[in-house]
Scaffold this motif. Structure first.
Motif, PDB file in Angstrom:
ATOM      1  N   UNK A 141      14.134  -2.757  -0.610  1.00  0.00           N
ATOM      2  CA  UNK A 141      15.133  -2.280  -1.463  1.00  0.00           C
ATOM      3  C   UNK A 141      15.030  -3.402  -2.787  1.00  0.00           C
ATOM      4  N   UNK A 142      15.303  -2.803  -3.907  1.00  0.00           N
ATOM      5  CA  UNK A 142      15.116  -3.690  -5.153  1.00  0.00           C
ATOM      6  C   UNK A 142      15.174  -3.264  -6.422  1.00  0.00           C
ATOM      7  N   UNK A 143      15.249  -3.955  -7.474  1.00  0.00           N
ATOM      8  CA  UNK A 143      15.323  -3.680  -8.768  1.00  0.00           C
ATOM      9  C   UNK A 143      16.655  -4.211  -9.417  1.00  0.00           C
ATOM     10  N   UNK A 144      17.831  -3.844  -8.573  1.00  0.00           N
ATOM     11  CA  UNK A 144      19.227  -4.180  -9.130  1.00  0.00           C
ATOM     12  C   UNK A 144      19.723  -4.890  -7.694  1.00  0.00           C
ATOM     13  N   UNK A 195       9.346  -6.218  -4.457  1.00  0.00           N
ATOM     14  CA  UNK A 195       8.508  -6.591  -5.557  1.00  0.00           C
ATOM     15  C   UNK A 195       8.217  -7.957  -5.581  1.00  0.00           C
ATOM     16  N   UNK A 196       7.007  -8.172  -6.205  1.00  0.00           N
ATOM     17  CA  UNK A 196       6.786  -9.667  -6.402  1.00  0.00           C
ATOM     18  C   UNK A 196       7.752 -10.549  -7.032  1.00  0.00           C
ATOM     19  N   UNK A 197       8.285 -10.200  -8.129  1.00  0.00           N
ATOM     20  CA  UNK A 197       9.373 -10.894  -8.504  1.00  0.00           C
ATOM     21  C   UNK A 197      10.848 -10.357  -9.028  1.00  0.00           C
ATOM     22  N   UNK A 198      11.217  -9.440  -8.192  1.00  0.00           N
ATOM     23  CA  UNK A 198      12.515  -8.787  -8.709  1.00  0.00           C
ATOM     24  C   UNK A 198      13.489  -9.522  -8.118  1.00  0.00           C
ATOM     25  N   UNK A 199      14.965  -9.296  -8.526  1.00  0.00           N
ATOM     26  CA  UNK A 199      15.976 -10.069  -8.152  1.00  0.00           C
ATOM     27  C   UNK A 199      16.263 -10.036  -6.624  1.00  0.00           C
ATOM     28  N   UNK A 200      15.591  -9.110  -5.862  1.00  0.00           N
ATOM     29  CA  UNK A 200      15.760  -9.044  -4.404  1.00  0.00           C
ATOM     30  C   UNK A 200      15.028 -10.267  -3.605  1.00  0.00           C
ATOM     31  N   UNK A 201      13.955 -10.936  -4.412  1.00  0.00           N
ATOM     32  CA  UNK A 201      13.217 -11.760  -4.038  1.00  0.00           C
ATOM     33  C   UNK A 201      14.124 -13.430  -3.502  1.00  0.00           C
ATOM     34  N   UNK A 202      14.846 -13.888  -4.559  1.00  0.00           N
ATOM     35  CA  UNK A 202      15.453 -15.060  -4.392  1.00  0.00           C
ATOM     36  C   UNK A 202      16.755 -14.621  -3.435  1.00  0.00           C
ATOM     37  N   UNK A 203      17.362 -13.502  -3.628  1.00  0.00           N
ATOM     38  CA  UNK A 203      18.377 -13.476  -2.668  1.00  0.00           C
ATOM     39  C   UNK A 203      18.174 -13.251  -1.155  1.00  0.00           C
ATOM     40  N   UNK A 238       5.929  -9.347  -1.086  1.00  0.00           N
ATOM     41  CA  UNK A 238       6.149  -8.703  -2.376  1.00  0.00           C
ATOM     42  C   UNK A 238       4.757  -7.977  -2.443  1.00  0.00           C
ATOM     43  N   UNK A 239       5.059  -6.692  -3.146  1.00  0.00           N
ATOM     44  CA  UNK A 239       4.182  -5.527  -3.403  1.00  0.00           C
ATOM     45  C   UNK A 239       4.234  -5.121  -4.733  1.00  0.00           C
ATOM     46  N   UNK A 240       3.280  -4.537  -5.044  1.00  0.00           N
ATOM     47  CA  UNK A 240       3.080  -3.917  -6.370  1.00  0.00           C
ATOM     48  C   UNK A 240       4.152  -2.749  -6.813  1.00  0.00           C
ATOM     49  N   UNK A 241       4.632  -2.610  -7.784  1.00  0.00           N
ATOM     50  CA  UNK A 241       5.608  -1.451  -7.944  1.00  0.00           C
ATOM     51  C   UNK A 241       5.678  -1.197  -9.262  1.00  0.00           C
ATOM     52  N   UNK A 242       5.758   0.201  -9.517  1.00  0.00           N
ATOM     53  CA  UNK A 242       5.968   0.617 -10.786  1.00  0.00           C
ATOM     54  C   UNK A 242       7.289   1.529 -11.096  1.00  0.00           C
TER      55      UNK A 242
END
Length: 356
Positions: A8-11, A37-45, A55-59
């Protein structure tokens, strides 16, 4: 060994429900892995919770024309093959998705690898990513019973939304101490979302002289929205953003004014807090907050003011209604079984795991 992939990610709204499940999953002996995603808000959280993150590629999948619509399908395709590889390596028993565009290739890859997959939809109407993913999912968890009409076959399960445990452990005494409040007036908590709300901030501040006659005000106004002219106003305190203090502010609040994001209103329901919802207007969203708010209003949980009708008069009227009838709102919120979705979702995860 019980292994689960969360995605889950993006927001933040696509991450925090997953974060709510993690402590309970850990207690039950699950090994947890996260795909985002590689650099989404979810990564740090997620990394802050010491959960293995991949991380994976996403569009982005858009309903409108954009030149990126021609390139993003290739990113989604790449993410799909990356997810297939990760699922093969991790070998999970279950995949749980909170939504967001990064989850589409993960759910599709889970179907290919024959891993049971669960999607969670917080809003009344499914977002585009979840709509695309539903045919590939084993089960779809829902917050609103009305959403069942959008789910085919017997996949839909009304579970409610998982609530962060720390929000249920706030101290009203600590909340008033943090805010610097000393008198016995009721407390009004205003939350405009992580970025704040210009309209809510503006109307609340214009109405402060009237509100302070009856309430102390904790105002979470969003980054860059502090008003220096109000810094020393007695009975009013403002914050750009709060984290650890939020549970305590919610505990001490007698009335809450808030946007109508699905996670936020589910938290207010779990805490049984009388509240006014001011949903994001349809011109600035896909209208999901409006549908969320009116569903809660119909069930007797919420007082709703449409953003275009928000002014000093409507705000004061709303506050008077909610405070004077707070016991009725609390009674209605106590009468629902959907105050916290953790138990229902964990049970579904365990059930799917046992069928593998």
């Amino acid at each position: 060994m019980k292994r689960i992939i969360l995605t889950g990610g993006g927001t933040a709204g696509h991450v925090t429900p997953n974060m709510s499940l993690i402590p309970r999953l850990e207690k039950e002996g699950w090994s947890i892995f996260y795909i985002g995603s590689y650099n989404g808000i979810e990564k740090q959280l997620i990394e802050d919770m010491n959960i293995p993150y991949y991380g994976i590629s996403s569009g982005k999948l858009r309903r409108y024309f954009d030149v990126k619509n021609f390139t993003d399908p290739f990113r989604v395709s790449k993410g799909y093959f990356e997810a297939v590889k990760l699922i093969k390596e991790i070998n999970p028993s279950v995949i749980f998705s909170k939504g967001g565009f990064v989850t589409v290739p993960v759910i599709m890859a889970g179907r290919r690898k024959k891993v049971p997959t669960i999607i969670h939809e917080s809003d009344m109407t499914p977002g585009l990513a979840n709509k695309i993913s539903m045919p590939f999912a084993s089960k779809v968890c829902l917050t609103f019973p009305q959403t069942l009409r959008y789910v085919s076959n017997d996949k839909g399960v009304v579970t409610g939304t998982p609530i962060r445990e720390e929000l249920l452990e706030g101290s009203a005494i600590k909340g008033r101490q943090f805010a610097g409040f000393h008198n016995k007036l009721p407390t009004l908590l205003v939350i405009g979302g992580s970025l704040g709300s210009r309209k809510i901030n503006e109307v609340v501040r214009k109405t402060i002289p009237n509100i302070l006659k009856q309430y102390q005000i904790i105002h979470i106004c969003g980054k860059g929205n502090i008003d220096p002219s109000l810094t020393h106003l007695e009975g009013y305190t403002q914050y750009e953003y709060v984290k650890e203090e939020l549970s305590h502010f919610l505990a001490c609040a007698d009335v809450v004014v808030s946007r109508a994001g699905a996670n936020t209103i589910s938290e207010l329901l779990a805490l049984k807090k009388p509240h006014i919802l001011i949903p994001l207007s349809a011109s600035a969203s896909r209208g999901d907050q409006i549908l969320n708010a009116y569903s809660f209003k119909e069930q007797g949980f919420s007082y709703v003011i449409n953003e275009e009708h928000l002014n000093k008069t409507s705000l004061v009227q709303g506050l008077n209604d909610v405070y004077n009838n707070k016991e009725d709102y609390i009674f209605n919120m106590n009468d629902t079984k959907l105050s916290n979705g953790i138990e229902n979702i964990i049970a579904l995860i365990n059930d799917l795991k046992s069928t593998v």
